[in-house]
Design an enzyme around this catalytic site. Structure first.
Site, PDB file in Angstrom:
ATOM      1  N   ASP A  38       0.833  -1.202   0.000  1.00  0.00           N
ATOM      2  CA  ASP A  38       0.000   0.000   0.000  1.00  0.00           C
ATOM      3  C   ASP A  38       0.870   1.255   0.000  1.00  0.00           C
ATOM      4  O   ASP A  38       0.537   2.255  -0.647  1.00  0.00           O
ATOM      5  CB  ASP A  38      -0.907   0.014   1.233  1.00  0.00           C
ATOM      6  CG  ASP A  38      -2.010  -1.027   1.142  1.00  0.00           C
ATOM      7  OD1 ASP A  38      -2.161  -1.638   0.068  1.00  0.00           O
ATOM      8  OD2 ASP A  38      -2.725  -1.230   2.146  1.00  0.00           O
TER       9      ASP A  38
ATOM     10  N   TYR B 271       2.153   1.899  -3.442  1.00  0.00           N
ATOM     11  CA  TYR B 271       1.064   2.410  -4.288  1.00  0.00           C
ATOM     12  C   TYR B 271       0.812   3.883  -3.985  1.00  0.00           C
ATOM     13  O   TYR B 271       0.670   4.712  -4.896  1.00  0.00           O
ATOM     14  CB  TYR B 271      -0.214   1.592  -4.045  1.00  0.00           C
ATOM     15  CG  TYR B 271      -1.421   2.130  -4.789  1.00  0.00           C
ATOM     16  CD1 TYR B 271      -1.686   1.720  -6.096  1.00  0.00           C
ATOM     17  CD2 TYR B 271      -2.271   3.055  -4.200  1.00  0.00           C
ATOM     18  CE1 TYR B 271      -2.772   2.226  -6.789  1.00  0.00           C
ATOM     19  CE2 TYR B 271      -3.355   3.566  -4.884  1.00  0.00           C
ATOM     20  CZ  TYR B 271      -3.603   3.143  -6.177  1.00  0.00           C
ATOM     21  OH  TYR B 271      -4.684   3.656  -6.862  1.00  0.00           O
ATOM     22  N   ASP B 272       0.748   4.230  -2.694  1.00  0.00           N
ATOM     23  CA  ASP B 272       0.499   5.624  -2.306  1.00  0.00           C
ATOM     24  C   ASP B 272       1.588   6.547  -2.843  1.00  0.00           C
ATOM     25  O   ASP B 272       1.304   7.689  -3.234  1.00  0.00           O
ATOM     26  CB  ASP B 272       0.430   5.742  -0.782  1.00  0.00           C
ATOM     27  CG  ASP B 272      -0.805   5.056  -0.204  1.00  0.00           C
ATOM     28  OD1 ASP B 272      -1.756   4.819  -0.970  1.00  0.00           O
ATOM     29  OD2 ASP B 272      -0.801   4.755   1.002  1.00  0.00           O
TER      30      ASP B 272
ATOM     31  N   LEU C 183     -36.180  -8.951 -14.761  1.00  0.00           N
ATOM     32  CA  LEU C 183     -36.227 -10.395 -14.969  1.00  0.00           C
ATOM     33  C   LEU C 183     -37.491 -10.941 -14.320  1.00  0.00           C
ATOM     34  O   LEU C 183     -37.916 -10.476 -13.264  1.00  0.00           O
ATOM     35  CB  LEU C 183     -35.009 -11.078 -14.347  1.00  0.00           C
ATOM     36  CG  LEU C 183     -33.635 -10.740 -14.933  1.00  0.00           C
ATOM     37  CD1 LEU C 183     -32.550 -11.458 -14.146  1.00  0.00           C
ATOM     38  CD2 LEU C 183     -33.560 -11.124 -16.392  1.00  0.00           C
TER      39      LEU C 183
ATOM     40  N   GLU D  98     -25.488 -17.750 -12.964  1.00  0.00           N
ATOM     41  CA  GLU D  98     -24.599 -16.858 -12.219  1.00  0.00           C
ATOM     42  C   GLU D  98     -25.341 -16.297 -11.011  1.00  0.00           C
ATOM     43  O   GLU D  98     -26.552 -16.511 -10.852  1.00  0.00           O
ATOM     44  CB  GLU D  98     -24.118 -15.722 -13.127  1.00  0.00           C
ATOM     45  CG  GLU D  98     -25.246 -14.863 -13.675  1.00  0.00           C
ATOM     46  CD  GLU D  98     -24.833 -13.963 -14.825  1.00  0.00           C
ATOM     47  OE1 GLU D  98     -23.792 -14.239 -15.459  1.00  0.00           O
ATOM     48  OE2 GLU D  98     -25.562 -13.000 -15.097  1.00  0.00           O
TER      49      GLU D  98
ATOM     50  N   LYS E  61     -35.023 -17.291  -7.343  1.00  0.00           N
ATOM     51  CA  LYS E  61     -34.778 -16.620  -6.069  1.00  0.00           C
ATOM     52  C   LYS E  61     -34.736 -17.587  -4.888  1.00  0.00           C
ATOM     53  O   LYS E  61     -35.358 -18.640  -4.898  1.00  0.00           O
ATOM     54  CB  LYS E  61     -35.857 -15.554  -5.837  1.00  0.00           C
ATOM     55  CG  LYS E  61     -35.795 -14.399  -6.827  1.00  0.00           C
ATOM     56  CD  LYS E  61     -35.787 -13.125  -6.049  1.00  0.00           C
ATOM     57  CE  LYS E  61     -35.722 -11.921  -6.945  1.00  0.00           C
ATOM     58  NZ  LYS E  61     -36.173 -10.729  -6.228  1.00  0.00           N
TER      59      LYS E  61
ATOM     60  N   CYS F  49     -31.241   0.871  37.033  1.00  0.00           N
ATOM     61  CA  CYS F  49     -30.885  -0.508  36.714  1.00  0.00           C
ATOM     62  C   CYS F  49     -32.049  -1.434  37.066  1.00  0.00           C
ATOM     63  O   CYS F  49     -32.562  -1.373  38.200  1.00  0.00           O
ATOM     64  CB  CYS F  49     -29.637  -0.917  37.499  1.00  0.00           C
ATOM     65  SG  CYS F  49     -29.216  -2.673  37.290  1.00  0.00           S
TER      66      CYS F  49
ATOM     67  N   CYS G  25     -30.668  -3.756  40.262  1.00  0.00           N
ATOM     68  CA  CYS G  25     -30.386  -3.243  41.612  1.00  0.00           C
ATOM     69  C   CYS G  25     -31.084  -1.929  41.936  1.00  0.00           C
ATOM     70  O   CYS G  25     -31.071  -1.480  43.079  1.00  0.00           O
ATOM     71  CB  CYS G  25     -28.875  -3.079  41.806  1.00  0.00           C
ATOM     72  SG  CYS G  25     -28.141  -1.783  40.786  1.00  0.00           S
TER      73      CYS G  25
ATOM     74  N   CYS H 112     -24.844   0.408  34.470  1.00  0.00           N
ATOM     75  CA  CYS H 112     -25.033   0.354  35.919  1.00  0.00           C
ATOM     76  C   CYS H 112     -23.637   0.344  36.532  1.00  0.00           C
ATOM     77  O   CYS H 112     -22.833  -0.534  36.224  1.00  0.00           O
ATOM     78  CB  CYS H 112     -25.810  -0.895  36.322  1.00  0.00           C
ATOM     79  SG  CYS H 112     -25.887  -1.129  38.122  1.00  0.00           S
TER      80      CYS H 112
ATOM     81  N   CYS I 299     -24.062  -4.930  42.021  1.00  0.00           N
ATOM     82  CA  CYS I 299     -25.340  -5.203  41.349  1.00  0.00           C
ATOM     83  C   CYS I 299     -25.445  -6.711  41.111  1.00  0.00           C
ATOM     84  O   CYS I 299     -24.529  -7.320  40.540  1.00  0.00           O
ATOM     85  CB  CYS I 299     -25.407  -4.448  40.032  1.00  0.00           C
ATOM     86  SG  CYS I 299     -26.761  -4.942  38.946  1.00  0.00           S
TER      87      CYS I 299
END
Length: 668
Positions: free
Chosen positions: A33, A36-37, A83, A116, A317, A411, A414, A429, A434
């Site tokens: 990368d 590429y950059d 389709l 496909e 489908k 809560c 508790c 909480c 608790c």
């Protein structure tokens, strides 16, 4: 001099486009990368200094052009038709019979079909003149779409110029713009952090990304596309079959799915349909079926069209992964870190073959955004990671009695007031004693991947806490047989087995203990990393945030969380009590072979015979390192059922993928 600059710009443009093709179409990058950059930046700087020498289809256009006020209209030279749909083998047989009748063939004749994937994305048409991209437009109503050329140019998988020699004089290439499951999750996570409205699904996100008036926004979205058809086609090589057409599209430099088949007759079509259905949940993107096309282009032309659909093609489908149900109740759950998570209780509904009765609503903002209420009819779906979610409320069906949901301020366990830290999506909480948190924390400590106390499941923990026999993980080691035998359902044998398992847990590995402590953000892999780095629990407990940050795979958030956890007096007391009770974590297994030395392996999904922890142990026993996420440094990924986003990432980065069987063969 000017000629040399023009040549350099042309060479750099060709080089950048070559690497775009290798990375975004073939998934086979040739350079890093960073390299590429560097190339891209060099091209940008040359073009900025010499604007007159910039090529019309420069790859620097992919960062997004100037915003537009509105989309212009585009008339397709050849209409983009719909389709006809089929949902059963019987309807497929009827389609096959119609094709034969229209072609005046015998019912016993065998038609060759090209099959496909039917992508669930945004339909797109690209126009190339003499091999150069001149326009891109949405499907619209099939005859007229919207021009989105500047936006589509930002997709690095779309060639700005067709590859190969002698391109057609004019061609319309048809396909679908999509967003992968992994990228969809990242996009929605970023939008949630920014307070923006979330996209309902990847298709919605892809469509919204393409239809941006500012191309720079599209450029920032990780879109890709698959291509599979042609509209207008002038002055090009004559093609005889759909298979040749798809290969030609691939040769021109487009991304084409490898999931396709040439099927002789409907039985072969059904086999392909079933094979894709079986892997549908593991695909990195959404599909809603397969497309069945008569392979011969001559026969396609002879069959013609009916209404707005070709007679030669059919969408076969799959069962819907979206259904409707009714919210019967909204409850909130308290996690072991105190996080309050709202959950919708649904009238049971089958979604994609699974009965769904509960769906997380994530946080108060999500409830408010979707305006979810008790009594609402809702659309429920199971997406790529098969976790059910509510897509939307059917407002037209909302009962008049449905009232906006009020998130609790206390809560539910508790009664203490909830607290929401800045930057966090959920309230918590903060009461350390608790009951709900205590139960979750002890159950986590005793779980199979932590201290592995057999027989100490959540129901038993809940029972013991409610009967005041335990209140911390350390209290497990002070359990006695007599009071347990007085409890309903506890016999002498089960009590002895439970106490033996508690005793055995005292010598589990440090990694299991660290994971069992339930430190926020510390999962199995990070617990293993910390255990390998620090020589014992005491050293880890004394580690500063700066020392933790020096550990590979530990970021600032994790380092802060670990340091803060061990700094709390109640946690320091817990550690002392565990040590006093005789908990002495042992060293993890030493490598027995070096077959995986120097390799980082990630495991995802449900393996056929190994648990996740067993697979991790085998990796380390053979000298390898266990990775928590897929990166470019991952050596390979071991996958099981429901692999999810890590498999998507591996495919994107071209990381080798192995089954459990292949992994076991590798280590012998």
């Amino acid at each position: 001099m000017a000629g040399a600059i023009q040549k350099k710009i042309r060479e750099l443009s060709d080089e950048v486009e070559k690497h775009n093709y290798q990375y975004y179409v073939l998934d086979k990058p040739l350079i890093s990368d960073r390299e590429y950059d560097r190339l891209f930046k060099e091209l940008q700087e040359l073009e900025t200094a010499n604007p007159n020498d910039k090529q019309p289809n420069s790859p620097t256009e992919r960062v997004g052009g100037a915003p537009v006020d509105k989309f212009k209209k585009h008339t397709h030279r050849v209409s983009m038709l719909s389709l006809n749909n089929s949902y059963s083998a019987e309807e497929l047989q009827e389609f096959d019979a119609r094709v034969k009748r229209t072609l005046h063939q015998s019912p016993d004749d065998v038609i060759e079909y090209w099959c496909e994937l039917k992508f669930d994305g945004l339909s797109m048409s690209l126009t190339y003149e003499d091999g150069v991209l001149t326009s891109a437009s949405t499907r619209g109503d099939g005859a007229v779409g919207e021009v989105v050329t500047s936006n589509i140019k930002t997709l690095r998988s779309v060639p700005l110029q067709l590859r190969g020699k002698n391109p057609p004089k004019l061609v319309e290439v048809r396909g679908e713009v999509i967003l992968s499951h992994a990228d969809f999750k990242k996009l929605n996570a970023a939008r949630e952090s920014a307070g923006d409205e979330l996209f309902a699904n990847p298709r919605n996100a892809a469509a919204g990304s393409v239809r941006q008036l500012d191309p720079a926004i599209t450029a920032a979205r990780p879109l890709t596309a698959f291509w599979y058809g042609l509209g207008a086609y002038e002055g090009g090589e004559r093609l005889a079959t759909q298979a040749e057409l798809v290969q030609k599209i691939r040769d021109w430099g487009f991304r084409v799915s490898d999931e396709h088949a040439l099927c002789k007759g409907t039985q072969a079509v059904e086999k392909f349909y079933t094979s894709i259905l079986n892997k549908r949940e593991r695909l990195p993107f959404d599909i809603d079926g397969i497309v069945v096309k008569v392979n011969s282009l001559r026969l396609q032309e002879e069959l013609g069209f009916v209404a707005r659909a070709p007679r030669s093609m059919l969408a076969f489908k799959y069962p819907a992964r979206q259904e409707t149900s009714t919210i019967e109740e909204i409850i909130v759950q308290v996690g072991r870190t105190g996080a309050i998570t709202p959950v919708a209780i649904l009238k049971p509904v089958q979604v994609g073959g699974v009965t769904v009765t509960r769906v997380t609503l994530h946080n108060p903002q999500e409830i408010a955004r979707k305006d979810v209420r008790v009594g609402d009819r809702v659309i429920v779906q199971r997406a790529g990671d098969v976790i059910p979610e509510i897509v939307a409320v059917v407002l037209e069906a909302r009962p008049s009695s449905a009232k906006p949901y009020k998130f609790p301020v206390e809560c539910p366990s508790c009664g203490k007031k909830l607290k929401q830290e800045e930057g966090e999506a959920v309230p918590r909480c903060v009461n350390p004693v608790c009951d709900a948190q205590v139960k979750e924390a002890i159950a986590h400590y005793a779980s199979k991947d932590a201290m592995d106390i057999d027989g100490m499941g959540y129901k038993i923990v809940e029972y013991l806490v409610d009967n005041k026999l335990i209140d911390t993980p350390a209290a497990l080691y002070h359990l006695k047989a007599a009071p347990l035998l007085e409890l309903e359902g506890f016999g002498e044998k089960s009590v002895n087995n439970l106490l033996a398992s508690v005793e055995a847990s005292k010598t589990r590995t440090l990694q299991r203990l660290v994971f069992g402590l339930g430190i926020r953000h510390v999962g199995e892999t990070l617990a293993r990393v910390l255990a390998n780095r620090f020589n014992g629990l005491e050293a880890l407990a004394k580690a500063s945030e700066e020392e933790l940050l020096e550990v590979h795979e530990v970021g600032s958030e994790v380092a802060r969380s670990v340091a803060e956890w061990f700094a709390q007096p109640r946690h320091q007391k817990l550690i002392k009590e565990l040590v006093k009770a005789g908990v002495k974590p042992q060293e993890g297994p030493r490598p027995v072979s070096g077959k995986l030395r120097g390799q980082t392996i990630v495991v995802t999904g449900t393996l056929p015979t190994l648990s996740r922890s067993e697979a991790h142990a085998l990796i380390e026993a053979n000298g390898g390192a266990v990775g928590s996420g897929v990166t470019k440094k991952t050596s390979f990924l071991v996958v099981g059922e429901d692999a999810g986003s890590k498999l998507d990432k591996a495919k994107t980065l071209n990381i080798p993928v192995k089954s459990e069987e292949e992994f076991l063969e590798l280590i012998g």
